[in-house]
Design a protein around this motif. Structure first.
Motif, mmCIF file in Angstrom:
data_model
loop_
_atom_site.group_PDB
_atom_site.id
_atom_site.type_symbol
_atom_site.label_atom_id
_atom_site.label_comp_id
_atom_site.label_asym_id
_atom_site.label_seq_id
_atom_site.Cartn_x
_atom_site.Cartn_y
_atom_site.Cartn_z
ATOM 1 N N ASN A 186 56.325 32.155 85.719
ATOM 2 C CA ASN A 186 57.215 31.363 86.552
ATOM 3 C C ASN A 186 56.675 31.251 87.967
ATOM 4 O O ASN A 186 56.277 32.259 88.567
ATOM 5 N N GLU A 187 56.677 30.033 88.468
ATOM 6 C CA GLU A 187 56.231 29.805 89.836
ATOM 7 C C GLU A 187 57.269 30.353 90.809
ATOM 8 O O GLU A 187 58.472 30.203 90.608
ATOM 9 N N MET A 188 56.804 30.984 91.882
ATOM 10 C CA MET A 188 57.698 31.500 92.907
ATOM 11 C C MET A 188 58.091 30.350 93.830
ATOM 12 O O MET A 188 57.505 30.130 94.889
ATOM 13 N N ASN A 189 59.072 29.587 93.397
ATOM 14 C CA ASN A 189 59.519 28.391 94.100
ATOM 15 C C ASN A 189 61.042 28.365 94.060
ATOM 16 O O ASN A 189 61.646 28.590 93.005
ATOM 17 N N THR A 190 61.665 28.087 95.198
ATOM 18 C CA THR A 190 63.125 28.164 95.286
ATOM 19 C C THR A 190 63.814 27.279 94.266
ATOM 20 O O THR A 190 64.737 27.714 93.562
ATOM 21 N N ASP A 191 63.386 26.003 94.154
ATOM 22 C CA ASP A 191 64.043 25.084 93.222
ATOM 23 C C ASP A 191 63.890 25.542 91.779
ATOM 24 O O ASP A 191 64.831 25.453 90.981
ATOM 25 N N ILE A 192 62.704 26.042 91.432
ATOM 26 C CA ILE A 192 62.470 26.508 90.069
ATOM 27 C C ILE A 192 63.296 27.758 89.778
ATOM 28 O O ILE A 192 63.870 27.916 88.691
ATOM 29 N N ILE A 193 63.408 28.653 90.761
ATOM 30 C CA ILE A 193 64.241 29.853 90.594
ATOM 31 C C ILE A 193 65.690 29.445 90.345
ATOM 32 O O ILE A 193 66.369 29.995 89.464
ATOM 33 N N LYS A 292 65.074 32.441 100.297
ATOM 34 C CA LYS A 292 65.808 31.178 100.257
ATOM 35 C C LYS A 292 66.622 31.064 98.978
ATOM 36 O O LYS A 292 67.780 30.637 98.995
ATOM 37 N N ALA A 293 66.005 31.455 97.850
ATOM 38 C CA ALA A 293 66.691 31.341 96.557
ATOM 39 C C ALA A 293 67.924 32.239 96.507
ATOM 40 O O ALA A 293 68.998 31.811 96.071
ATOM 41 N N VAL A 294 67.778 33.476 96.947
ATOM 42 C CA VAL A 294 68.905 34.420 96.910
ATOM 43 C C VAL A 294 70.031 33.943 97.823
ATOM 44 O O VAL A 294 71.214 34.046 97.480
ATOM 45 N N LYS A 295 69.666 33.384 98.959
ATOM 46 C CA LYS A 295 70.680 32.858 99.888
ATOM 47 C C LYS A 295 71.422 31.684 99.261
ATOM 48 O O LYS A 295 72.647 31.573 99.359
#
Length: 310
Positions: A186-193, A292-295
């Motif tokens: 998995n890419e470490m990217n906010t939208d993908i997460i 960013k993703a967790v927020k």
């Protein structure tokens, strides 16, 4: 009548040859009037006459598909753009796995069909190729190939349909042939997460105590302390004895599990009384994408798509 047939044929030839890249196709088809009566394809009828609409950026499954306008209702009988986006969003995580080079072509031909004067379905061979390549990846996440996309529903290749551009592109994949277990790739990217968060039922921050192989699966035993980010079907009491599995993952690599001296962001789904791991990331405190993703997780609203995978 003759002029209309030639126009359709010219446009269709252009479509089959250049669909993945074509931008000029819309101009080719714009002059063709939509038939006001119901459309027919392989004995299927639309109750409402279709109309052309712009493909919105929010329809992430079909971003950059190669054309800008689609027919609504689509070929899966979704009548509103909201319904299209909700149902199509369930496929975005699979698209990120690149299980077949024509996954987007197949799915978008149904969810966001290009505007023509009659519906053009994917050929059965295109459906079969995508299904055979992607089903092993879907099985890692406990998803079957849905009934709504059964390949025998689609026309044979000798009919007017969207054919497989490269029949020898990809064969089906087994877990032994995978370079990386899909939940670990998995890419470490906010939208993908966030896409994976919506496709998963629960999400946790935790450390891992032990990893074992069991009946072809990889069994993950967490340490006691866990921080729930999304509980879904889990209850807080379930976290004490939580065990996770990478389905069919005994033999494919998962580099995140090579060193357990870290916190992890994990996501999963409950399938047949097993908690399947769907995503794993090392919890890197310095990662802006994780922060960013967790927020965003606190306020992110996931689409609903219960009707897709049954």
């Amino acid at each position: 009548m003759g002029g209309r047939s030639i126009s359709r044929k010219t446009c269709w030839n252009f479509y089959t040859a250049f669909l993945p890249l074509s931008i000029g196709l819309v101009a080719c088809c714009a002059a063709m009037e939509l038939d006001e009566s119901s459309w027919q394809a392989d004995s299927r009828f639309y109750i409402k006459p279709p109309h052309c609409v712009d493909i919105p950026f929010a329809l992430r499954l079909c971003n950059n598909v190669g054309y800008h306008k689609m027919s609504l209702p689509n070929l899966l009988d979704h009548e509103t753009m909201e319904e299209v986006q909700q149902q199509a969003s369930s496929w975005v995580p699979l698209l990120n796995k690149n299980c077949h080079p024509n996954t987007k072509l197949f799915l978008c031909s149904l969810y966001a069909p290009i505007c023509l004067d009659r519906p053009i379905y994917p050929c059965r061979s295109l459906c079969t190729a995508v299904r055979d390549a992607c089903t092993p990846v879907m099985e890692f996440f406990g998803f079957p190939w849905p009934d709504m996309l059964k390949c025998d529903k689609f026309p044979l290749d000798n009919d007017l349909c969207i054919a497989l551009p490269n029949p020898n592109a990809t064969q089906s994949t087994s877990s032994q042939e995978l370079d990386v277990c899909p939940p670990c790739d998995n890419e470490m990217n906010t939208d993908i997460i966030l896409d994976h968060l919506c496709a998963s039922e629960f999400a946790l921050k935790m450390k891992i105590k032990e990893v074992k192989k069991e009946n072809g699966d990889r069994k993950i035993i967490p340490q006691k302390k866990k921080k729930p980010l999304k509980l879904g079907p889990l209850k807080k009491k379930d976290l004490k004895k939580l065990t996770l599995y990478i389905k069919n993952g005994a033999d494919c690599p998962c580099h995140q599990l090579d060193n357990l001296n870290s916190n992890f962001l994990i996501m999963g789904r409950k399938v047949n009384k097993q908690n399947l791991l769907t995503v794993i990331h090392r919890w890197d405190k310095k990662s802006k994408e994780v922060k960013k993703a967790v927020k965003k997780m606190k306020t992110h609203v996931c689409p609903t798509f219960q009707g897709v995978f049954k």
